[in-house]
Write a protein that holds these residues in place. Structure first.
Motif, short mmCIF file in Angstrom:
data_model
loop_
_atom_site.label_atom_id
_atom_site.label_comp_id
_atom_site.label_asym_id
_atom_site.label_seq_id
_atom_site.Cartn_x
_atom_site.Cartn_y
_atom_site.Cartn_z
N GLY A 68 0.80 -1.21 0.00
CA GLY A 68 0.00 0.00 0.00
C GLY A 68 0.84 1.28 0.00
O GLY A 68 0.41 2.31 0.50
N MET A 69 2.06 1.19 -0.53
CA MET A 69 2.90 2.39 -0.61
C MET A 69 2.27 3.43 -1.53
O MET A 69 1.56 3.10 -2.46
N SER A 70 2.57 4.70 -1.28
CA SER A 70 2.11 5.74 -2.18
C SER A 70 2.90 5.66 -3.48
O SER A 70 3.98 5.08 -3.53
N LYS A 71 2.36 6.25 -4.53
CA LYS A 71 3.01 6.13 -5.82
C LYS A 71 4.44 6.71 -5.81
O LYS A 71 5.36 6.04 -6.27
N PRO A 72 4.62 7.94 -5.29
CA PRO A 72 5.99 8.47 -5.30
C PRO A 72 6.96 7.62 -4.48
O PRO A 72 8.09 7.38 -4.91
N ASP A 73 6.51 7.13 -3.33
CA ASP A 73 7.38 6.29 -2.51
C ASP A 73 7.78 5.03 -3.26
O ASP A 73 8.95 4.65 -3.32
N ALA A 74 6.75 4.39 -3.84
CA ALA A 74 7.01 3.14 -4.56
C ALA A 74 7.96 3.41 -5.72
O ALA A 74 8.88 2.63 -5.98
N GLU A 75 7.75 4.54 -6.37
CA GLU A 75 8.59 4.84 -7.51
C GLU A 75 10.04 5.07 -7.06
O GLU A 75 10.98 4.55 -7.68
N ALA A 76 10.19 5.80 -5.99
CA ALA A 76 11.54 6.06 -5.49
C ALA A 76 12.23 4.75 -5.15
O ALA A 76 13.39 4.51 -5.52
N MET A 77 11.50 3.89 -4.46
CA MET A 77 12.04 2.59 -4.08
C MET A 77 12.43 1.78 -5.32
O MET A 77 13.51 1.19 -5.39
N ALA A 78 11.53 1.78 -6.31
CA ALA A 78 11.77 0.98 -7.52
C ALA A 78 13.01 1.50 -8.25
O ALA A 78 13.86 0.71 -8.67
N VAL A 79 13.08 2.81 -8.38
CA VAL A 79 14.22 3.38 -9.09
C VAL A 79 15.52 3.01 -8.38
O VAL A 79 16.51 2.61 -8.99
N LYS A 80 15.49 3.10 -7.07
CA LYS A 80 16.67 2.77 -6.28
C LYS A 80 17.11 1.33 -6.56
O LYS A 80 18.28 1.06 -6.87
N GLN A 81 16.16 0.42 -6.50
CA GLN A 81 16.51 -0.99 -6.69
C GLN A 81 16.97 -1.26 -8.12
O GLN A 81 17.89 -2.05 -8.35
N LEU A 82 16.31 -0.60 -9.06
CA LEU A 82 16.71 -0.84 -10.45
C LEU A 82 18.10 -0.29 -10.71
O LEU A 82 18.90 -0.89 -11.44
N GLU A 83 18.41 0.83 -10.09
CA GLU A 83 19.77 1.36 -10.26
C GLU A 83 20.78 0.42 -9.62
O GLU A 83 21.86 0.19 -10.16
N HIS A 84 20.37 -0.14 -8.54
CA HIS A 84 21.24 -1.07 -7.82
C HIS A 84 21.66 -2.25 -8.71
O HIS A 84 22.80 -2.72 -8.66
#
Ligand SMILES: Nc1ncnc2c1ncn2[C@@H]1O[C@H](COP(=O)(O)OP(=O)(O)OP(=O)(O)O)[C@@H](O)[C@H]1O
Ligand SMILES: Nc1ncnc2c1ncn2[C@@H]1O[C@H](COP(=O)(O)OP(=O)(O)OP(=O)(O)O)[C@@H](O)[C@H]1O
Ligand SMILES: [Mg+2]
Ligand SMILES: [Mg+2]
Lengths: 221, 240, 247, 217, 240
Positions: free
Chosen positions: E107-123
């Protein structure tokens, strides 16, 4: 609630006549399938060919067959072509109508099946020295037929069901025609058509069963 | 003898073969190595006329492959080819796979074709799989069947296009053994392969393709021992 | 019962066959007109309700009746004993004589010339049943039933059929209309006059009694002759009684 | 060559028939699809044994001619049950069930086409059955099923030509009525055929296009 | 801690897991090797409750996975898993693939989820592929995306099932590098793999499965250096 008295005996007494009708229905359907498959192969080749005219003819055929009602096609085969002074008996008209329809749908199926066959197959054939036609005949076509076997079975069932449209062109020897004639005599609509429905159901089941057995024999790979 | 003279070939805007010159002598085993997309497969399919070429000439025993007058179906009987995969005709048994071309192309009688097919299948170690359908074969067995099928036309040349690269590592060995057998029989062969060990061992010469150009060609000891071009050096380092 | 239901609903639904001129057909606005249509309207007027014409083909008029989509059939239904096992018939409201109609290209002098020819009629009609019986009796020729009268005449005009048997009225109307070029009437068919009756559900005696009386009144008041003159033309309408027997 | 007795009135009459064809088709496709989705998911979810009765019934709809289904339903609903429905209602009911029988097959096939590992991946991430269904299965299954569904809808439109047996005057029947009056079979049939073709062909092409586009990614 | 206690599991008549006992400690990297059909994949899918088990227990941080009362959807957030193939949701972009579970499950908010996703994808090195559809990715990139997707749920454990075996040899390296990165970050991992070199290098312990039995388990040096059971010896010889 039911204030209708069923008279099943009347309908069952007509069973022999209806079974004769079923035989005619099967004949027409089988014949239309056999010719339809042959035509569909030709149409498929036409559509692959580089000739604009041939592929145009094939494409129009396929699109008209697939985009107008079967009833319309059968009606056309009788009354439509007769406007040009060409007369077909109801039996022939029905056969032509269904065959036209079968060929169109099957050709489309075959085209889909062809896409599923890797072109390395034809290449492998060509590099063994087979001619283009031989490679199609011995390598591509058998695989195409197998891939489209299930659609072909479905089309066969369709062909059986389509024979019921023959009444619109004066057909009275097929199962539906016979049933309708009997209905005119006795007016036992429900009973007669229920019996006809059961016969149709059994025919389609027999065909599906037969197709399965045939597939097991033919496609052992 | 296969003579390839300044062959160029494009797919649309992409030039895949940029003027290849290469002669393969009878009895020779030539291996072609090179990165993906460097034009190796394309060259093979040009040699047996499956692909047209844009310019240059390919001569097989003096016959120009892409000349109008050439009967390609006849020429192809001389040149067996085996591809990376999808080689088997799935609707025919192993025996029927091998018999098809001798019967339909050469018009052999059924018993003759069968005898020939059995002989070739035994040669590649599939004598016990005659009436099996290809789907029951492992990838390696399928490739060996494809080899037997090509051999059944008694070709003078054999072309192999990465015949092991779609296989489980376990199955590579058996197919390479079959190729070794053929090479030791004196067959003239062109093998595209990624198996460097095999290339080193079996080839008379190895050619390295890079972006549509034959960048280097030499006996294996020389080519692998002292690669000249930086591209080849890179390629060998990556595949080691 | 049904009679009450009709009066209560204020609507009388009649099955009429509309490709059977002059009994039933459509005018230039594709509105239903004809003898049967007027007959239905008269009946509705007598009942004090409005009429609703439901078009059916010959084979479908009985299913339409028994499935309750119409209240009665004013559809030139021949009163055979076989059918009376299923539906209820009124006394005859009209009687047809049948004509043999042939394509101009066919040589034929009288009805017996149909022997060995390709003939057809409308599926489910009295004349179709008679004609099919004849073909069986002769053992040669071909019989084709079409779904409606128009298809029969279309087929005859196109030459798909050599001859047909249809009611004299329909045959004359079709020949006269010029819609079907190349056909002519050659003979009367030697059948017992085709008495046609109104139909209702077999169990609705009250309704059937009403229909019987209505038919009687139509003749008595001269409306029958009037409709005949309007739709069929000169001459005497056929008698609806058979000498020597009660109905 | 086109001097014809066909009047503007007649064209309106034909258009009414075409309207009826479209109306019946829309009802049947809409209700049939809803039912078909329910049946299809049910069959997929409970497995072949429990779904057997439903499977049988649906199979019956696909195994007897629509013409007979219409005649029988009409006779049964009216004669036996005495429901006093109009022909139009009967036509819609039968066509709806007929559509749902085919639609259920499409839905089941489409759900099955979603690779099991993809669904496992979704569940492994903690998605519930419902979330998996709506976020993963539905969008993927639609891609697989939509082309067949379009084909089915067009099929229903063409098959709706048979509802004339229950006294519904749709396009082909209207055409026949005009043929009766005007005796210009070829011209009228051409108009009728062209109408079906003009609706069916573009939609079929759209289906083909979607199929091609979606099988790419 | 993941505790597997005497777990048995059959598919019909076939017993796939014949009483497995295994404990994986926090921070540990365990590698499982073994022949095809030995039950490795099955064990992994039992650990996150995708498959029921017939007897025994699996405890994840003390919670019994197959207990009635366990909320599996919640438990699974702790356990990331990446399969051999078909990992991507083909109808979603790379970013959406990774954002889906955080949004829907957590149930994360869209910006939070996006930030998380970008971080992991960069990783995992996919920072430049955010709005691309998976079909445009190479197999290796798809696998890395699947890893990022699992990581986006901040799992405590990661299970990998032969994540490289469907890949081109060229692409194996990049995925293994990602796994190495994870291991060095201290993630607790169970990796089923055929890459012996990787197993040797990264694992704390290596387990060898054979026909549903965990035949041997030991630190890599010991297991590869001195294999005890003949089955393992044979296996290592074949894969060498
Ligand atoms: N039929 C074709 N149409 C268009 N392009 C093609 C066709 N066949 C091959 N190509 C392109 O030509 C180039 C060379 O292809 P080719 O198959 O000869 O390479 P290769 O050296 O065999 O590579 P690999 O090792 O991957 O098999 C590639 O970029 C390929 O995409
Ligand atoms: N859903 C299933 N239904 C029936 N049998 C199954 C199922 N899943 C796996 N099996 C069988 O269980 C056995 C073990 O399968 P599993 O996938 O766990 O092996 P594995 O060790 O992962 O092998 P591989 O290295 O080939 O992936 C195999 O024989 C397989 O056929
Ligand atoms: Mg290649
Ligand atoms: Mg596995």
């Amino acid at each position: 609630m039911f204030n209708y008295t069923f008279q099943w005996k009347q309908a069952l007494a007509r069973l022999p006549q209806m079974l004769d009708g079923a035989v005619v229905t099967m004949q027409v359907a089988l014949l239309s399938m056999a010719i339809g498959i042959a035509l569909a192969v030709v149409l498929t080749l036409f559509r692959l060919s580089r000739s604009r005219i041939l592929s145009g003819i094939a494409t129009s055929w396929v699109e008209i067959a697939r985009n107008t009602p079967a009833l319309f096609q059968i009606y056309m085969a009788h009354f439509g072509v007769a406007s040009f002074g060409i007369h077909f008996s109801p039996w022939t008209s029905l056969l032509l109508g269904i065959t036209f329809n079968n060929a169109g749908y099957l050709a489309e199926n075959f085209r889909g099946a062809l896409k599923a066959i890797p072109d390395t197959q034809a290449r492998a054939g060509r590099s063994l020295g087979l001619s283009e036609l031989q490679a199609f005949r011995f390598i591509v076509m058998p695989q195409m037929l197998r891939i489209s076997f299930l659609p072909m079975t479905n089309q066969m069932v369709w062909a059986i069901l389509m024979t019921s449209l023959g009444v619109t062109v004066g057909m009275n020897t097929d199962l539906y025609g016979v049933t309708q004639d009997l209905n005119a005599l006795t007016f036992r609509t429900f009973e007669l058509f229920a019996v006809a429905a059961v016969i149709f159901y059994l025919i389609t089941k027999i065909i599906q069963l037969g197709a399965r057995l045939l597939a097991r024999r033919m496609f052992r790979y | 003898m296969i003579e390839i003279q300044n062959v160029r070939k494009s797919f649309g805007a992409l030039e895949v073969l940029k003027g290849i010159d290469l002669t393969v002598h009878n009895g020779e085993v030539l291996t072609i190595i090179g990165g993906s997309g460097s034009g190796k497969s394309t060259l093979l399919t040009c040699i047996n006329g499956l692909e047209p070429i844009d310019s240059g000439r390919i001569l097989v025993d003096g016959t120009e492959v892409h000349a109008r007058s050439t009967d390609l179906n006849k020429l192809r009987q001389k040149i067996g080819i085996v591809f990376q995969q999808w080689n088997a005709f799935p609707h025919l048994t192993v025996l029927e796979n091998v018999m098809l071309a001798p019967r339909k192309v050469k018009g052999m009688s059924k018993p003759d074709a069968e005898a020939m097919a059995v002989k070739q299948l035994e040669h590649v170690g599939l004598g016990d799989k005659l009436s099996v359908y290809p789907s029951r074969l492992s990838g390696g067995q399928q490739q060996r069947m494809a080899i037997a099928r090509a051999l059944a036309m008694s070709p003078k040349y054999m072309l192999f296009d990465e015949v092991t690269s779609a296989l489980d590592p376990m199955l590579v060995g058996e197919v390479l053994d079959t190729l070794r057998l053929l090479a030791s029989d004196g067959m003239t062969m062109i093998c595209v392969t990624h198996e460097m060990k095999f290339a080193r061992e079996v080839s008379d010469r190895v050619a390295f393709f890079h972006q549509g150009v034959m960048a280097e060609i030499a006996p294996p000891a020389e080519l692998f021992g002292a690669p000249k071009s930086p591209d080849l050096q890179k390629f060998l380092a990556a595949t080691a | 019962d049904k009679l009450d239901d009709i009066i209560a609903s204020g609507k009388l639904r009649c099955a009429v066959v509309l490709d059977f001129p002059p009994m039933g057909m459509r005018d230039a606005d594709n509105k239903p007109v004809g003898f049967d249509v007027d007959y239905c309207n008269d009946l509705a007027a007598a009942l004090g309700v409005t009429a609703e014409i439901v078009e059916t083909t010959f084979p479908e008029r009985i299913p339409a009746l028994v499935s309750g989509q119409v209240d009665i059939g004013v559809a030139s239904t021949s009163d055979t004993l076989e059918r009376a096992k299923t539906v209820g018939f009124s006394i005859p409201y009209y009687a047809f004589e049948n004509a043999v109609v042939v394509n101009d290209k066919v040589e034929m002098a009288d009805w017996e010339g149909m022997k060995g020819k390709t003939v057809g009629a409308t599926a489910g009609t009295y004349e179709a049943i008679w004609l099919e019986g004849k073909i069986k009796e002769w053992g040669e020729g071909q019989f084709r039933p079409y779904q409606n009268q128009a298809d029969v005449f279309l087929a005859l005009s196109q030459g798909q059929l050599d001859a047909t048997v249809s009611t004299m009225e329909v045959a004359e109307a079709n020949v006269k209309s010029g819609n079907f070029p190349g056909i002519r009437i050659v003979d009367k068919a030697p059948m017992v006059p085709d008495y046609v009756a109104l139909i209702a559900l077999r169990s609705e005696h009250g309704l059937i009694d009403y229909l019987n009386l209505f038919i009687n009144q139509q003749v008595r008041t001269g409306r029958y002759a009037e409709l005949y003159a309007k739709w069929v033309g000169e001459g005497e309408p056929a008698g609806l009684t058979i000498p020597g027997v009660y109905r | 060559m086109f001097d014809t007795a066909l009047s503007a009135n007649d064209l309106i009459f034909l258009a009414k028939g075409a309207g009826m064809t479209i109306f019946v088709t829309l009802i049947a496709v809409f209700c049939g699809t809803v039912l078909g989705i329910v049946f299809g998911i049910f069959r997929y979810q409970v497995g072949p044994v429990i779904a057997a009765p439903l499977t049988f019934v649906l199979d019956v709809f696909r195994s007897i001619p629509l013409l007979i289904q219409l005649v029988l339903a009409n006779a049964f609903l009216g004669m036996v049950l005495r429901l006093g429905m109009s022909g139009l209602t009967v036509a819609c009911i039968v066509l709806t069930l007929y559509t749902s029988a085919y639609c259920a097959e499409i839905v089941r096939g489409a759900i099955e086409s979603v690779p099991q590992p993809v669904r496992r991946a979704a569940r492994s991430l903690g998605l519930s059955w419902r979330q998996d269904m709506t976020n993963i299965v539905l969008p993927l299954a639609v891609r697989v099923g939509l082309p067949s569904w379009i084909g089915l809808s067009l099929g229903v439109m063409k098959d709706s030509a048979l509802v004339y047996v229950v006294q519904v005057t749709e396009l082909l029947k209207s055409t026949q009525i005009l043929i009766t009056r005007l005796q210009e079979p070829l011209l009228l049939l051409m108009i009728c055929g062209a109408f079906y073709f003009l609706i069916s062909f573009p939609v079929a092409r759209l289906g083909g296009y979607l199929e091609k586009r979606w099988t790419h990614d």
